[in-house]
Design a protein around this motif. Structure first.
Motif, PDB file in Angstrom:
ATOM      1  N   GLU A  29      -3.278  -9.556  -1.138  1.00 19.43           N
ATOM      2  CA  GLU A  29      -4.340 -10.508  -0.800  1.00 19.43           C
ATOM      3  C   GLU A  29      -4.002 -11.247   0.496  1.00 19.43           C
ATOM      4  OE1 GLU A  29      -7.888 -12.225  -0.830  1.00 19.43           O
ATOM      5  OE2 GLU A  29      -7.234 -10.624  -2.184  1.00 19.43           O
ATOM      6  N   LEU A  30      -2.735 -11.644   0.641  1.00 22.40           N
ATOM      7  CA  LEU A  30      -2.310 -12.313   1.881  1.00 22.40           C
ATOM      8  C   LEU A  30      -2.525 -11.405   3.084  1.00 22.40           C
ATOM      9  CD1 LEU A  30      -0.854 -14.458   3.597  1.00 22.40           C
ATOM     10  CD2 LEU A  30       1.312 -13.390   2.923  1.00 22.40           C
ATOM     11  N   LEU A  31      -2.117 -10.154   2.971  1.00 25.77           N
ATOM     12  CA  LEU A  31      -2.237  -9.226   4.103  1.00 25.77           C
ATOM     13  C   LEU A  31      -3.707  -8.961   4.448  1.00 25.77           C
ATOM     14  CD1 LEU A  31       0.624  -6.692   3.326  1.00 25.77           C
ATOM     15  CD2 LEU A  31       0.655  -8.671   4.846  1.00 25.77           C
ATOM     16  N   LYS A  32      -4.572  -9.000   3.454  1.00 26.43           N
ATOM     17  CA  LYS A  32      -6.007  -8.871   3.735  1.00 26.43           C
ATOM     18  C   LYS A  32      -6.518 -10.113   4.461  1.00 26.43           C
ATOM     19  CE  LYS A  32      -6.987  -5.816  -0.184  1.00 26.43           C
ATOM     20  NZ  LYS A  32      -7.646  -5.684  -1.510  1.00 26.43           N
ATOM     21  N   GLU A  33      -6.072 -11.287   4.022  1.00 30.19           N
ATOM     22  CA  GLU A  33      -6.501 -12.532   4.657  1.00 30.19           C
ATOM     23  C   GLU A  33      -6.020 -12.614   6.106  1.00 30.19           C
ATOM     24  OE1 GLU A  33      -8.464 -14.858   3.701  1.00 30.19           O
ATOM     25  OE2 GLU A  33      -8.671 -14.623   1.533  1.00 30.19           O
ATOM     26  N   LEU A  34      -4.852 -12.035   6.376  1.00 31.38           N
ATOM     27  CA  LEU A  34      -4.306 -12.025   7.735  1.00 31.38           C
ATOM     28  C   LEU A  34      -4.868 -10.874   8.572  1.00 31.38           C
ATOM     29  CD1 LEU A  34      -0.524 -12.825   7.035  1.00 31.38           C
ATOM     30  CD2 LEU A  34      -2.303 -14.407   7.807  1.00 31.38           C
ATOM     31  N   HIS A  35      -5.755 -10.076   7.945  1.00 28.97           N
ATOM     32  CA  HIS A  35      -6.401  -8.927   8.592  1.00 28.97           C
ATOM     33  C   HIS A  35      -5.396  -7.849   9.016  1.00 28.97           C
ATOM     34  CE1 HIS A  35     -10.091 -11.180   8.471  1.00 28.97           C
ATOM     35  NE2 HIS A  35      -9.540 -12.165   9.153  1.00 28.97           N
ATOM     36  N   ILE A  36      -4.265  -7.808   8.304  1.00 29.29           N
ATOM     37  CA  ILE A  36      -3.334  -6.694   8.485  1.00 29.29           C
ATOM     38  C   ILE A  36      -3.817  -5.522   7.646  1.00 29.29           C
ATOM     39  CG2 ILE A  36      -0.976  -5.929   7.980  1.00 29.29           C
ATOM     40  CD1 ILE A  36      -0.054  -8.738   8.832  1.00 29.29           C
ATOM     41  N   LEU A  37      -4.355  -5.824   6.476  1.00 26.33           N
ATOM     42  CA  LEU A  37      -5.033  -4.811   5.661  1.00 26.33           C
ATOM     43  C   LEU A  37      -6.536  -5.061   5.702  1.00 26.33           C
ATOM     44  CD1 LEU A  37      -2.914  -4.640   2.358  1.00 26.33           C
ATOM     45  CD2 LEU A  37      -2.753  -3.152   4.354  1.00 26.33           C
ATOM     46  N   THR A  38      -7.313  -3.988   5.618  1.00 27.93           N
ATOM     47  CA  THR A  38      -8.763  -4.142   5.490  1.00 27.93           C
ATOM     48  C   THR A  38      -9.079  -4.578   4.059  1.00 27.93           C
ATOM     49  OG1 THR A  38      -9.134  -1.861   4.743  1.00 27.93           O
ATOM     50  CG2 THR A  38      -9.100  -2.248   7.137  1.00 27.93           C
ATOM     51  N   ARG A  39     -10.325  -4.967   3.807  1.00 30.30           N
ATOM     52  CA  ARG A  39     -10.733  -5.370   2.464  1.00 30.30           C
ATOM     53  C   ARG A  39     -10.555  -4.226   1.465  1.00 30.30           C
ATOM     54  NH1 ARG A  39      -9.921 -10.239   1.351  1.00 30.30           N
ATOM     55  NH2 ARG A  39     -10.421 -11.536   3.141  1.00 30.30           N
ATOM     56  N   GLU A  40     -10.579  -2.988   1.984  1.00 32.93           N
ATOM     57  CA  GLU A  40     -10.391  -1.818   1.103  1.00 32.93           C
ATOM     58  C   GLU A  40      -8.916  -1.501   0.901  1.00 32.93           C
ATOM     59  OE1 GLU A  40     -12.393  -1.654   3.951  1.00 32.93           O
ATOM     60  OE2 GLU A  40     -14.093  -2.298   2.696  1.00 32.93           O
ATOM     61  N   GLY A  41      -8.033  -2.295   1.542  1.00 36.28           N
ATOM     62  CA  GLY A  41      -6.597  -2.078   1.366  1.00 36.28           C
ATOM     63  C   GLY A  41      -6.014  -1.050   2.305  1.00 36.28           C
ATOM     64  N   ARG A  42      -6.710  -0.751   3.411  1.00 37.17           N
ATOM     65  CA  ARG A  42      -6.187   0.219   4.382  1.00 37.17           C
ATOM     66  C   ARG A  42      -5.520  -0.525   5.532  1.00 37.17           C
ATOM     67  NH1 ARG A  42     -11.485   2.478   3.559  1.00 37.17           N
ATOM     68  NH2 ARG A  42     -11.399   4.216   2.110  1.00 37.17           N
ATOM     69  N   ILE A  43      -4.736   0.218   6.304  1.00 39.13           N
ATOM     70  CA  ILE A  43      -4.039  -0.372   7.445  1.00 39.13           C
ATOM     71  C   ILE A  43      -4.207   0.549   8.653  1.00 39.13           C
ATOM     72  CG2 ILE A  43      -1.825   0.732   6.825  1.00 39.13           C
ATOM     73  CD1 ILE A  43      -0.444  -1.848   7.826  1.00 39.13           C
ATOM     74  N   ASN A  44      -4.576  -0.034   9.806  1.00 36.07           N
ATOM     75  CA  ASN A  44      -4.711   0.808  10.999  1.00 36.07           C
ATOM     76  C   ASN A  44      -3.419   0.761  11.816  1.00 36.07           C
ATOM     77  OD1 ASN A  44      -4.706  -1.501  12.699  1.00 36.07           O
ATOM     78  ND2 ASN A  44      -6.925  -1.739  12.475  1.00 36.07           N
ATOM     79  N   GLN A  45      -3.369   1.542  12.886  1.00 37.68           N
ATOM     80  CA  GLN A  45      -2.139   1.694  13.647  1.00 37.68           C
ATOM     81  C   GLN A  45      -1.712   0.398  14.328  1.00 37.68           C
ATOM     82  OE1 GLN A  45      -0.551   4.487  13.081  1.00 37.68           O
ATOM     83  NE2 GLN A  45       1.216   3.687  14.171  1.00 37.68           N
ATOM     84  N   ASP A  46      -2.676  -0.348  14.865  1.00 41.23           N
ATOM     85  CA  ASP A  46      -2.345  -1.621  15.520  1.00 41.23           C
ATOM     86  C   ASP A  46      -1.743  -2.602  14.520  1.00 41.23           C
ATOM     87  OD1 ASP A  46      -3.108  -0.821  17.999  1.00 41.23           O
ATOM     88  OD2 ASP A  46      -5.113  -1.712  17.914  1.00 41.23           O
ATOM     89  N   SER A  47      -2.352  -2.680  13.340  1.00 40.93           N
ATOM     90  CA  SER A  47      -1.844  -3.584  12.311  1.00 40.93           C
ATOM     91  C   SER A  47      -0.469  -3.141  11.825  1.00 40.93           C
ATOM     92  CB  SER A  47      -2.808  -3.637  11.127  1.00 40.93           C
ATOM     93  OG  SER A  47      -4.031  -4.221  11.514  1.00 40.93           O
ATOM     94  N   ARG A  48      -0.262  -1.834  11.757  1.00 39.44           N
ATOM     95  CA  ARG A  48       1.045  -1.318  11.330  1.00 39.44           C
ATOM     96  C   ARG A  48       2.133  -1.736  12.320  1.00 39.44           C
ATOM     97  NH1 ARG A  48       1.994   2.456   7.523  1.00 39.44           N
ATOM     98  NH2 ARG A  48      -0.169   3.159   7.559  1.00 39.44           N
ATOM     99  N   ARG A  49       1.796  -1.682  13.632  1.00 39.15           N
ATOM    100  CA  ARG A  49       2.762  -2.103  14.653  1.00 39.15           C
ATOM    101  C   ARG A  49       3.070  -3.586  14.531  1.00 39.15           C
ATOM    102  NH1 ARG A  49       0.390   1.796  18.228  1.00 39.15           N
ATOM    103  NH2 ARG A  49      -1.219   0.312  18.840  1.00 39.15           N
ATOM    104  N   LYS A  50       2.014  -4.384  14.337  1.00 37.67           N
ATOM    105  CA  LYS A  50       2.198  -5.830  14.197  1.00 37.67           C
ATOM    106  C   LYS A  50       3.062  -6.143  12.977  1.00 37.67           C
ATOM    107  CE  LYS A  50      -1.241  -8.532  15.106  1.00 37.67           C
ATOM    108  NZ  LYS A  50      -2.548  -9.234  15.023  1.00 37.67           N
TER     109      LYS A  50
END
Length: 297
Positions: A29-50
């Motif tokens: 839930e925290l990672l979704k709120e920080l927009h590191i994960l999408t609402r569907e629980g996925r992660i894109n490459q930019d977020s993975r680097r961050k």
């Protein structure tokens, strides 16, 4: 039956975390709120680097926190230029949340980010997080903060914000500082101001005759001076890479641990380098040594 459902839910969350390369027990839930994960629980490459950058930094800080003798009321950490408080929230989630004591303070000048962080901490039940709408200079003098901190962090603090965080750490008698500098420009401005005079004075001025070299040398000099300054103030300093260069160009990590042993040689070299590069003005402002307190607990 309820127990089984809870167990299955926890197992499912664990499976998702493992697939995404997250740490065990981390709040999705925290990672979704920080927009590191999408609402569907996925992660894109930019977020993975961050996330990789923050994880690396968290590992360094966790090790520091574990090495420090306990303080009364638990360990206290100040995160300067906190922004959206990625670092503070993830540190709290992975380290402080599971301990009975300890507190994280996020210091940020943008009111909307402070209010958003306060609301998020309340939603997640992160009761030992505080967010203050202060500049670093204001925080240095603020009576609303503890007199002493165990760790001071500044992640990608631009230009002189890193120096302000160092000044805060010295004033609040920090036992350790963790700094990832960014976009240093102050020294480059000073190098530019007297470029013609220095070209006549020393052939070393060729190192910053061209604007691109001025910027690069200014950045390098800034961090060298910061390290010498910290050593002269009684810290043991280590400089390393935060992550691989493929992830970030702002990659230098300065770790400083207070030992109480002020290095006279560091102070002498600091002043010698300032003189060599025509930066003496900074000796009485940015890198002034008198008055640094030594009465540590």
């Amino acid at each position: 039956m309820k127990k089984t459902k809870t167990s299955n839910a926890a197992s499912g969350a664990g499976d998702v975390a493992a697939q995404l390369g997250l740490r065990p027990g981390q709040s999705l839930e925290l990672l979704k709120e920080l927009h590191i994960l999408t609402r569907e629980g996925r992660i894109n490459q930019d977020s993975r680097r961050k996330l990789k950058q923050v994880y690396h930094l968290v590992q360094f800080i966790e090790k520091l926190l574990d090495e420090l003798p306990p303080s009364e009321g638990g360990l206290r950490l100040a995160d300067h230029g906190a922004g959206k408080s990625y670092l503070g929230f993830i540190l709290y989630d992975l380290y402080f949340k599971h301990r009975a004591e300890g507190r994280v303070y996020g210091i940020e000048t943008r009111t909307e980010l402070v209010e958003r962080s306060r609301a998020l901490a309340e939603r997640l039940g992160f009761a030992r997080m505080e967010f203050l709408n202060l500049s670093v200079a204001e925080a240095t003098q603020s009576p609303s903060l503890p007199a002493h901190f165990d760790v001071v962090t500044a992640l990608h603090a631009c230009d002189t914000a890193t120096d302000d965080a160092i000044a805060f750490g010295l004033r609040r008698q920090a036992r350790a500082m963790v700094l990832v500098p960014c976009c240093q420009a102050e020294v480059a401005r000073h190098l530019n101001a007297h470029k013609a005079l220095n070209l006549a004075r020393t052939p070393l001025a060729e190192l910053w005759r061209h604007p691109l070299h001025t910027r690069e040398l200014g950045s390098q000099l800034t961090n060298v001076l910061r390290c010498l300054y910290l050593e002269a103030c009684g810290y043991q300093v280590t400089v390393t890479e935060l992550v691989g260069w493929e992830h970030s160009l702002k990659n230098e990590l300065i770790l400083a641990k207070y030992t109480g042993q002020r290095k006279r040689s560091a102070a002498e070299r600091l002043h010698a380098i300032l003189a060599e590069f025509g930066l003496q003005a900074l000796a009485t402002t940015r890198f002034a040594l008198p008055g640094v307190r030594s009465d540590r607990q």
